[in-house]
Scaffold this active site. Structure first.
Site, PDB file in Angstrom:
ATOM      1  N   LYS A   1      43.908  65.837 -10.257  1.00 38.85           N
ATOM      2  CA  LYS A   1      42.524  66.049  -9.817  1.00 38.85           C
ATOM      3  C   LYS A   1      42.549  66.817  -8.508  1.00 38.85           C
ATOM      4  CE  LYS A   1      38.210  63.792  -8.564  1.00 38.85           C
ATOM      5  NZ  LYS A   1      37.401  62.573  -8.609  1.00 38.85           N
TER       6      LYS A   1
ATOM      7  N   LYS B   1      41.552  68.046 -13.863  1.00 43.23           N
ATOM      8  CA  LYS B   1      40.173  68.233 -13.427  1.00 43.23           C
ATOM      9  C   LYS B   1      40.131  69.078 -12.165  1.00 43.23           C
ATOM     10  CE  LYS B   1      36.379  65.467 -11.711  1.00 43.23           C
ATOM     11  NZ  LYS B   1      35.990  64.182 -11.238  1.00 43.23           N
TER      12      LYS B   1
END
Ligand code: PBG
Length: 322
Positions: free
Chosen positions: A194, A247
Site C-alpha cells: 500500500k 494499492k
C-alpha cells in the site's frame, strides 16, 4: 507474408475467441461506506455517483450487488467527530457501526463474503491509521487494538478482515488473536503493498478521515520503490495472509505484476477513490467515454495480474455490459 497479425482481429467473434483477459462479477470486491441514521444515501462530493448508506439502505445495496453476481463487499464506516478519541475506543465498541453493518448484510445476504476494514483512521481524531503520541504513529501499541478489532469483526460475522493500516507485523498479531478466540475460518486480506498515494483523497472525504497533521509516509510505501513491495508481500504471506493486495491499482500495474509473479496466494488490487474520481470527472465533461474507460481500466488491472479487484465501478461495469 507467412502470417498476418490482423487475422485474429478481423471480427468480434474472433476477437472474443482469442481474448486473454475476461472480467466477471466474481472478480469484484465492492467497497461500501456506512453512516449512522436511517433513510440516508448521501453522495460523496468528490466521488459523484457514489454514496454513504445508512444500515437500511446498505441492505438494499447488498441485495442489488448480489443480484448482479457480486460476491464480496468491503465495509468502511464513517464515525462522527464526537466519537473519535486518542485511544480510538469506538473501534472496539461491540455495538459500533461496523459490527451492525456486518450483521445487516448477513441478515439479507448470508452468502455474501463480508470483508471489513481494519485500521484506526476513521476512529482517530488525527485521521492516522495507528495510535498517535507526540506526533508519532505508534506501531506496537496499535497492533493490540487492531487484533481486538479483528476479533470483534469476526465475532459479528465478518468472513474476512482487511488490515489497511501498514503497521509492521499486524497480520501475525491479527491471525494469532483470531486463532486464540476460535475464529479459525476468518480470512485475512492484507493490504500488503500500500503506497502513500495522493489518489486516496476522495476516500478521505467519504469518511472525513484526512490526516490532521503530517502525512502517511512513515507507514505507507514510497511510490518510488518496487523492491519493498515484494518484501511487504512476502512478510504478509509468511504472517498468514490469505489474500494480498496492491494499492492503488492503475498507477501501480507493474507492482501488481511483480507481486503476482512471487505470490502463492490470490492477489487483489484496489482501484482507489482517486482513480474513480478521475474517470468520473473526465466523463462528466464529455472528455472520455465513461463505460469504455471503466472497462479498459479494469481490464488492465486484471491483465497485470490481479485475481480480484476492489473497485467503485463494479456495478456500473456489470450494468454497462448488459
Ligand atoms: C485507510 C484507508 C484508505 C483507503 C482505504 N483504507 C486511505 C488512506 O490510507 O489514507 C483508500 C481507499 C481509496 O482511496 O479508495 N486505512
Amino acid at each position: 507474408m507467412t502470417r498476418r497479425n490482423r487475422t485474429l482481429r478481423q471480427s468480434p467473434a474472433l476477437r472474443e475467441m482469442v481474448a486473454e483477459t475476461i472480467l466477471t462479477a466474481s472478480d469484484f470486491i465492492v467497497p461500501l461506506f456506512v453512516t449512522e441514521g436511517t433513510g440516508i444515501k448521501e453522495e460523496i462530493s468528490s466521488m459523484p455517483g457514489y454514496y454513504r448508506f445508512s444500515l437500511d439502505n446498505l441492505k438494499k445495496e447488498a441485495n442489488e450487488l448480489w443480484a448482479l453476481g457480486i460476491k464480496s463487499v468491503l465495509l468502511f464506516v464513517k464515525v462522527p467527530d464526537n466519537l473519535k478519541d486518542d485511544a480510538c475506543s469506538e473501534a472496539l465498541n461491540k455495538d459500533g457501526l461496523m459490527m451492525r453493518s456486518i450483521k445487516a448484510i448477513k441478515e439479507v445476504q448470508p452468502d455474501m463474503c463480508v470483508m471489513t476494514d481494519v485500521a484506526l483512521d476513521p476512529f482517530s481524531p488525527y485521521g492516522h491509521d495507528g495510535l498517535v503520541k507526540n506526533f508519532e504513529i505508534l506501531n506496537d501499541e496499535t497492533l493490540k487494538v487492531l487484533a481486538e478489532m479483528g476479533v470483534l469483526h469476526a465475532d459479528a460475522g465478518a468472513d474476512f478482515v482487511a488490515p489497511s493500516d501498514m503497521m509492521d507485523h499486524r497480520v501475525r498479531v491479527i491471525r494469532a488473536a483470531l486463532e486464540q478466540s476460535g475464529f479459525t475460518k476468518t480470512g485475512i486480506l492484507a493490504y500488503s503493498a500500500k503506497y502513500a498515494s495522493c489518489f486516496y483523497g476522495p476516500f478521505r472525504d467519504a469518511l472525513d478521515s484526512a490526516p490532521g497533521f503530517g502525512d502517511k509516509k512513515t507507514y505507507q510505501m514510497d511510490p518510488r520503490n518496487r523492491t519493498e513491495a515484494i518484501k511487504e508481500t512476502l512478510d504478509d504471506i509468511d504472517e498468514g495472509a490469505d489474500i494480498v493486495m496492491v494499492k492503488p491499482a492503475g498507477a501501480y500495474l507493474d507492482i501488481i505484476r511483480d507481486v503476482k509473479n512471487i505470490a502463492n496466494v490470490p492477489v487483489a488490487a484496489y482501484q482507489v477513490s482517486g482513480e474513480y474520481a478521475m474517470i468520473k470527472a473526465a466523463a462528466q465533461r464529455g472528455w472520455l467515454n465513461e463505460n469504455a474507460a471503466i472497462a479498459e481500466s479494469l481490464t488492465a488491472i486484471k491483465r497485470a495480474g490481479a485475481d480480484l479487484i476492489a473497485t467503485y465501478f463494479a456495478k456500473e461495469y456489470l450494468k454497462g455490459r448488459e
